[in-house]
Design a protein around this motif. Sequence first.
Motif, PDB file in Angstrom:
ATOM      1  N   PRO A  63       0.979  -1.349  -0.103  1.00 21.31           N
ATOM      2  CA  PRO A  63      -0.114  -0.063  -0.012  1.00 21.31           C
ATOM      3  C   PRO A  63       0.813   1.222  -0.038  1.00 21.31           C
ATOM      4  O   PRO A  63       1.947   1.394   0.754  1.00 21.31           O
ATOM      5  N   GLY A  64       0.705   2.005  -0.878  1.00 23.11           N
ATOM      6  CA  GLY A  64       1.063   3.540  -0.732  1.00 23.11           C
ATOM      7  C   GLY A  64       0.153   4.575  -1.039  1.00 23.11           C
ATOM      8  O   GLY A  64      -0.951   4.427  -1.323  1.00 23.11           O
ATOM      9  N   LEU A  65       0.695   5.925  -1.053  1.00 20.23           N
ATOM     10  CA  LEU A  65       0.067   7.013  -1.469  1.00 20.23           C
ATOM     11  C   LEU A  65      -0.200   7.168  -2.782  1.00 20.23           C
ATOM     12  O   LEU A  65       0.820   7.361  -3.516  1.00 20.23           O
ATOM     13  N   PHE A  66      -1.253   7.545  -3.111  1.00 19.50           N
ATOM     14  CA  PHE A  66      -1.646   7.774  -4.817  1.00 19.50           C
ATOM     15  C   PHE A  66      -2.509   9.187  -4.690  1.00 19.50           C
ATOM     16  O   PHE A  66      -3.627   9.337  -3.969  1.00 19.50           O
ATOM     17  N   GLU A  67      -1.884  10.177  -5.439  1.00 19.39           N
ATOM     18  CA  GLU A  67      -2.420  11.440  -5.489  1.00 19.39           C
ATOM     19  C   GLU A  67      -2.896  11.587  -7.036  1.00 19.39           C
ATOM     20  O   GLU A  67      -1.918  11.353  -7.788  1.00 19.39           O
ATOM     21  N   HIS A  68      -4.090  11.871  -7.301  1.00 21.76           N
ATOM     22  CA  HIS A  68      -4.304  12.441  -8.950  1.00 21.76           C
ATOM     23  C   HIS A  68      -4.620  13.868  -8.779  1.00 21.76           C
ATOM     24  O   HIS A  68      -5.159  14.403  -8.173  1.00 21.76           O
ATOM     25  N   TYR A  69      -4.060  14.389 -10.114  1.00 22.09           N
ATOM     26  CA  TYR A  69      -3.951  15.928 -10.259  1.00 22.09           C
ATOM     27  C   TYR A  69      -4.552  16.299 -11.371  1.00 22.09           C
ATOM     28  O   TYR A  69      -4.264  15.435 -12.488  1.00 22.09           O
ATOM     29  N   VAL A  70      -5.426  17.436 -11.524  1.00 20.14           N
ATOM     30  CA  VAL A  70      -5.878  17.727 -12.871  1.00 20.14           C
ATOM     31  C   VAL A  70      -5.130  19.101 -13.172  1.00 20.14           C
ATOM     32  O   VAL A  70      -5.039  19.893 -12.217  1.00 20.14           O
ATOM     33  N   GLU A  71      -4.812  19.219 -14.349  1.00 21.30           N
ATOM     34  CA  GLU A  71      -3.942  20.443 -14.818  1.00 21.30           C
ATOM     35  C   GLU A  71      -4.797  21.495 -15.352  1.00 21.30           C
ATOM     36  O   GLU A  71      -5.666  21.045 -16.228  1.00 21.30           O
ATOM     37  N   ALA A  72      -4.504  22.967 -14.968  1.00 17.52           N
ATOM     38  CA  ALA A  72      -5.339  23.822 -15.545  1.00 17.52           C
ATOM     39  C   ALA A  72      -4.316  25.012 -15.893  1.00 17.52           C
ATOM     40  O   ALA A  72      -3.203  25.392 -15.261  1.00 17.52           O
ATOM     41  N   GLY A  73      -4.373  25.483 -17.196  1.00 19.77           N
ATOM     42  CA  GLY A  73      -3.575  26.593 -17.749  1.00 19.77           C
ATOM     43  C   GLY A  73      -3.986  27.914 -17.127  1.00 19.77           C
ATOM     44  O   GLY A  73      -5.020  28.194 -17.182  1.00 19.77           O
ATOM     45  N   GLY A  74      -2.974  28.744 -16.839  1.00 21.34           N
ATOM     46  CA  GLY A  74      -3.111  30.087 -16.481  1.00 21.34           C
ATOM     47  C   GLY A  74      -2.013  31.072 -17.293  1.00 21.34           C
ATOM     48  O   GLY A  74      -1.124  30.478 -17.655  1.00 21.34           O
ATOM     49  N   SER A  75      -2.051  32.177 -16.596  1.00 21.06           N
ATOM     50  CA  SER A  75      -1.045  33.068 -17.009  1.00 21.06           C
ATOM     51  C   SER A  75      -0.722  33.943 -15.937  1.00 21.06           C
ATOM     52  O   SER A  75      -1.302  34.079 -14.861  1.00 21.06           O
ATOM     53  N   VAL A  76       0.496  34.647 -15.787  1.00 21.37           N
ATOM     54  CA  VAL A  76       1.142  35.333 -14.693  1.00 21.37           C
ATOM     55  C   VAL A  76       0.987  36.611 -14.839  1.00 21.37           C
ATOM     56  O   VAL A  76       0.845  37.273 -16.067  1.00 21.37           O
ATOM     57  N   GLU A  77       0.619  37.312 -13.648  1.00 18.54           N
ATOM     58  CA  GLU A  77       0.103  38.614 -13.680  1.00 18.54           C
ATOM     59  C   GLU A  77       0.958  39.397 -12.299  1.00 18.54           C
ATOM     60  O   GLU A  77       1.226  38.706 -11.553  1.00 18.54           O
ATOM     61  N   ALA A  78       1.266  40.792 -12.369  1.00 17.81           N
ATOM     62  CA  ALA A  78       1.889  41.349 -11.327  1.00 17.81           C
ATOM     63  C   ALA A  78       1.008  41.748 -10.499  1.00 17.81           C
ATOM     64  O   ALA A  78      -0.095  42.468 -10.734  1.00 17.81           O
ATOM     65  N   VAL A  79       1.104  41.734  -9.002  1.00 16.04           N
ATOM     66  CA  VAL A  79       0.587  42.103  -7.986  1.00 16.04           C
ATOM     67  C   VAL A  79       0.377  43.494  -8.258  1.00 16.04           C
ATOM     68  O   VAL A  79      -0.490  44.596  -8.116  1.00 16.04           O
TER      69      VAL A  79
END
Length: 372
Positions: A63-79
Amino acid sequence: HRDLHSFPTRRSSDLLRKQLDGYHKQSKEIDIRIKELEKQLADMENGSDKINRVPVVLEEIAPGLFEHYVEAGGSVEAVREAFISPEISGQITAIYVKEGDKVQKGQLLAQLNTQVTRKSIEEVQTSLKLATDLFQRQQRLWDQKIGSEIQYLEAKNNKESLENRLATLNAQLDMARVVSPVSGVVEQVAQKNGELAMPGMSMIHVINLDELFVKADVSEALLPYIRKGDEIVLKFPSYPDFSRKLRVDRIGSNINPGNRTFEVQVKFDNTDGAIKPNMMASLLINDYRNEQALIIPSRLIKEDLKGKYIYIARSNSPDFIAQKVYIQAGRSFLGRTEVTSGLSVGDKIIQDGFNRVSDGVYLSVDSVKTAK
């Protein structure tokens, strides 16, 4: 009319062809298995102790840790970013910075022509001096009950009106100074000396790279799995080795009806300035987690007409024999698949050499790894 009747026929033909291809594939596997067993049987009947064994590497399931991720695309902005324009219209007389310069909040960036305003200030100051003198004289007379109240009020009003006018002109004089509202780097100087600057027209672009944020549009199907403060993984296609775990800073309150997404925002420090605004980014969102999962490499899974299967090593003391086992595969991520049924803790899957074995083949075990 004939075309409408031919559609089910074509559909049935495609289905039969798919089944036929599956049977051909299964037939090839059976042929390989028959040849292996025939060879082993011939060796035994000829009195040979030598059995053809396929060299393999096994991995024991744990037994071990399994994690599933979904990828979402985005863009960078300055604060902190500013497209700076003057508060009043005027001719530019001086620009004190150039592109690439570092500036501080409140620093003077440019100056507009103030000649007309300064002359108006001088005129108002002269008039105010006279109005103040007349008011003071009228006030002294009024204190002595000499003269009319209307004369006193007119003198007071004239003085206060000129004071307000002077304050307005001084404010206009200050507005002719273009200062930076943020600390950062001058990204662009859009105008030159002598040109006319106007409110709303960008003159200088200043950007601060120390703190950035990523905005990504995420499918509404993930709405139950993500909350403000949840951990998220940030990656950049331009920097394959960059990976940073962050917390969700904000979740949009609206679903975009056009693409059925909502906005997710994360902030991060960028003191080295490596990440730039408008870069493409990826947010990996965890939508599934199982700490006691049975995990196998996805490449080991094969499929026939009965379903998905892998090969495990079955003990036939003192030998190991390959055994075909049908499984139920769950989610997959980064080349790893969770097996929901068909395997048990302690089973030894054939990891290296699985393409060379068939059901019932004797194995030569090079090593046994422990699943991580």
